[in-house]
Motif scaffolding. Sequence first.
Motif, PDB file in Angstrom:
ATOM      1  N   ASN A 111     -18.713 -47.876 -44.603  1.00  0.00           N
ATOM      2  CA  ASN A 111     -18.177 -46.477 -44.663  1.00  0.00           C
ATOM      3  C   ASN A 111     -19.479 -45.660 -45.085  1.00  0.00           C
ATOM      4  O   ASN A 111     -20.005 -45.873 -46.296  1.00  0.00           O
ATOM      5  CB  ASN A 111     -17.176 -46.437 -45.697  1.00  0.00           C
ATOM      6  CG  ASN A 111     -16.971 -45.034 -45.995  1.00  0.00           C
ATOM      7  OD1 ASN A 111     -17.414 -44.114 -45.306  1.00  0.00           O
ATOM      8  ND2 ASN A 111     -15.967 -44.930 -47.389  1.00  0.00           N
ATOM      9  N   SER A 112     -20.119 -45.172 -44.202  1.00  0.00           N
ATOM     10  CA  SER A 112     -21.657 -44.379 -44.402  1.00  0.00           C
ATOM     11  C   SER A 112     -21.528 -43.346 -45.676  1.00  0.00           C
ATOM     12  O   SER A 112     -22.258 -42.983 -46.225  1.00  0.00           O
ATOM     13  CB  SER A 112     -22.139 -43.688 -43.320  1.00  0.00           C
ATOM     14  OG  SER A 112     -21.327 -42.874 -42.405  1.00  0.00           O
ATOM     15  N   ASP A 113     -20.169 -42.690 -45.815  1.00  0.00           N
ATOM     16  CA  ASP A 113     -19.839 -41.791 -47.014  1.00  0.00           C
ATOM     17  C   ASP A 113     -20.042 -42.541 -48.151  1.00  0.00           C
ATOM     18  O   ASP A 113     -20.720 -41.839 -49.075  1.00  0.00           O
ATOM     19  CB  ASP A 113     -18.595 -41.206 -46.851  1.00  0.00           C
ATOM     20  CG  ASP A 113     -18.361 -40.230 -45.683  1.00  0.00           C
ATOM     21  OD1 ASP A 113     -19.513 -39.610 -45.246  1.00  0.00           O
ATOM     22  OD2 ASP A 113     -17.417 -39.910 -45.325  1.00  0.00           O
ATOM     23  N   ALA A 114     -19.809 -43.600 -48.439  1.00  0.00           N
ATOM     24  CA  ALA A 114     -19.902 -44.467 -49.667  1.00  0.00           C
ATOM     25  C   ALA A 114     -21.083 -45.164 -49.792  1.00  0.00           C
ATOM     26  O   ALA A 114     -21.552 -45.461 -50.713  1.00  0.00           O
ATOM     27  CB  ALA A 114     -18.722 -45.521 -49.775  1.00  0.00           C
ATOM     28  N   CYS A 115     -21.642 -45.539 -48.630  1.00  0.00           N
ATOM     29  CA  CYS A 115     -23.038 -46.211 -48.377  1.00  0.00           C
ATOM     30  C   CYS A 115     -24.141 -45.510 -49.178  1.00  0.00           C
ATOM     31  O   CYS A 115     -24.503 -44.371 -48.912  1.00  0.00           O
ATOM     32  CB  CYS A 115     -23.449 -46.545 -47.266  1.00  0.00           C
ATOM     33  SG  CYS A 115     -25.122 -47.448 -47.022  1.00  0.00           S
TER      34      CYS A 115
END
Lengths: 168, 591
Positions: free
Chosen positions: B557-561
């Motif tokens: 999940n790139s928002d959390a990465c």
Amino acid sequence: MELLVDLQQKTSATLQKYPEPKDALISVLQDVQEVFGYLPEDALRCIAAETGIAASQLTGVASFYAQFRMEKPGKYQIMVCMGTACHVNKGERVADAVREFTGVEEGETTPDGLFSWEEVACLGCCSLSPVMMINGTAYGKLDKDKVKKIINDLRNAEKGGEGACVCS
Amino acid sequence: MRLLLGYGSCGIAAGTHDVARVFDTMFDGKDLSITRVGCNGLCFAEPLLQVVDDDGNDHYYGRITQKDAKSIAQSLLEGTLPNQNQLSEEEVAFLTKQTRIALRNCGLIDPENLQDYRAKGGYTAFTKYLKASPADVLEEMKTSGLRGRGGAGFPTWRKWEAAAKEQSEDKYIVCNADEGDPGAFMDRSVLEGDPHSVLEGMLLAALAIGANHGLIYARAEYPLAIKRLQTAIDTLKEAGLTGKHILGTSFSFDFKLMKGAGAFVCGEETALLASLEGGRGMPRTKPPFPAQKGYKGKPSNINNVETLANVPWILENGGAAYARLGTEDSKGTKVFALAGRVKRGGLVEVPMGLTLRQVVFDICGGILDDKPIKGVQIGGPSGGCLPEHLLDTPIDYKSISATGAIMGSGGLVVMDTDSCMVDMARFFMDFTSKESCGKCVPCRVGTTAMKEILDKIVEGNGKPEDLETLKTMGESIRASALCGLGNSAPNPVLTTMRYFPEEYEAHISEGRCPALKCTALLHYEILPDKCIGCTLCRRACPTNAIAGEVKKTHVINSDACIACGSCAQVCRYGAVLVTSGKAQKEVGLHA
């Protein structure tokens, strides 16, 4: 916590070694830090009173140098090297691992008083980068797993009540 | 047969203690024993044992584990040379291709044993010149052409001559052992491996200038160096080579060792003096130079460790012998500390005039994993980053300065294509802004402002006009800072901008880090055709940004990465893809 009287006695005893403490102020502060592990405010006040050096000047010198600490450090002081070679060899990952396995941020001490850690400029063991040093012993070619093992070994040795071995 | 076991900080970090214990136990009661020596510079092969056989031939055994030590000790007890852990011919050539003067005894003698040093000719120069005139010492030093090895490269004899001319009851010779450049460890190795060479150098300097006190300002981060120096000072006193009326002459001299307290700026000589006097280590304007008004206002000379270690050799073998090495403008040898992405990192002492390429490739074996070299960082925070095409630059003061870098104290950090030059520039500005003593505005405010611009660039928020601002600020700091460290602080930024403009361009215009280093510009994803669903990455992720079940493809999940790279470190299937704009690579242990 040191008792105030005890602290003053120890500080005075350290000062005795220096006939001219003003000229050797850094050595004085190093010795006092050696005794307490840090520079307690009361020890600085005691030095000021006995030597006539202004407390502001003492604090000025103490805060100038990276070596002096105003807070009580952990029993194991971890210095994570941030030198050029360690940077090129991904030293920030060592810092991340130390943060993760001690559970505290840079400059803080774990609640059990065992660990504190800080980033330092360069430990001069560049050929073994990335490197960290714990109480004077350097550990080289680190990765996350090695950091985990070193910290856990120290923690377990303490739990087991054995004299902790910091040998590499 | 002599058995020399490397016992420098680097060897200890590599596990020499454990290896030594095995040897000590196995040799107990036998007529074999190991000599604990300083680092011989083959840091890449520690823990390291050098066996000198009865014919005087050297045999090297490296990367010794406790288990290896047992069988090596067994062979030696049986009177045969071990046939394991031998260093390859190429690795031994690392040593044989060097010309060692400052490091002449490192790794060959017990640093805590005065007799070992004397057996190598130690203190013969001192006893010889003790009866000569100061002018004789100065003359030899002038002939040698030795220049200060701490960074500035000022002719040593001229510095001494200035102090010699001063009239004063007390004069001081100060050894600057506050090796502060990150990436440099030459001085540490000399102090740990051959402290007497530095002390003898100081005694000879004292004869030249008429000094009666020696002060050593050593880095507190070097506990082993401090311990060995103190031992050396104590044994020298016991041997009657310091104190009053040394060897019946009118010359009296004493040593004092002081620990630095961790301030990079104290490498600057006037800051070092302020620190020695018990104050904040802040530089002052010159003149007066320390040779006129130094420690406590008395004439003082401040020399670096490597400079001093060369002095006994020069006075024993003659200035002309030293001057035969090197180039027209840079005589003698220089020690470099090789580190970073290089195959054989360690200490290299070569005659001036060799090229950087010869040092990195011929002696040190080139780049780890045979990756392409991107460049070298020479001279620490005052130096610069030089690209591959400048590796043919000869190592001499003039040629290195012409590139915009400086010779510096000898740190040489090798970088491969995984290093981002904007990140390196930011790293050094971060360092100098933190270490700035704060006395002068150009350095205090300027380095912080430059660092803030670089922060923006590595985060992808740079603007095209930032480059011009960096250049202007760099040039004004260079022209107006109070001390040498401030003047040279912009060098890493100015050299990377000059030699790697395309990297700045990529960060600013395309939001791309070509080296895949600047985390804010990276994007991580998992390749469905390679992921086998082992869950390792999911468990390693510190922000729980990875979702997936056993044996099913995982997803980031790139928002959390936070682009920390933990997943790529643990992936065994090359299933993690890192991209930044056009640059991309698949990573993982078996990629």
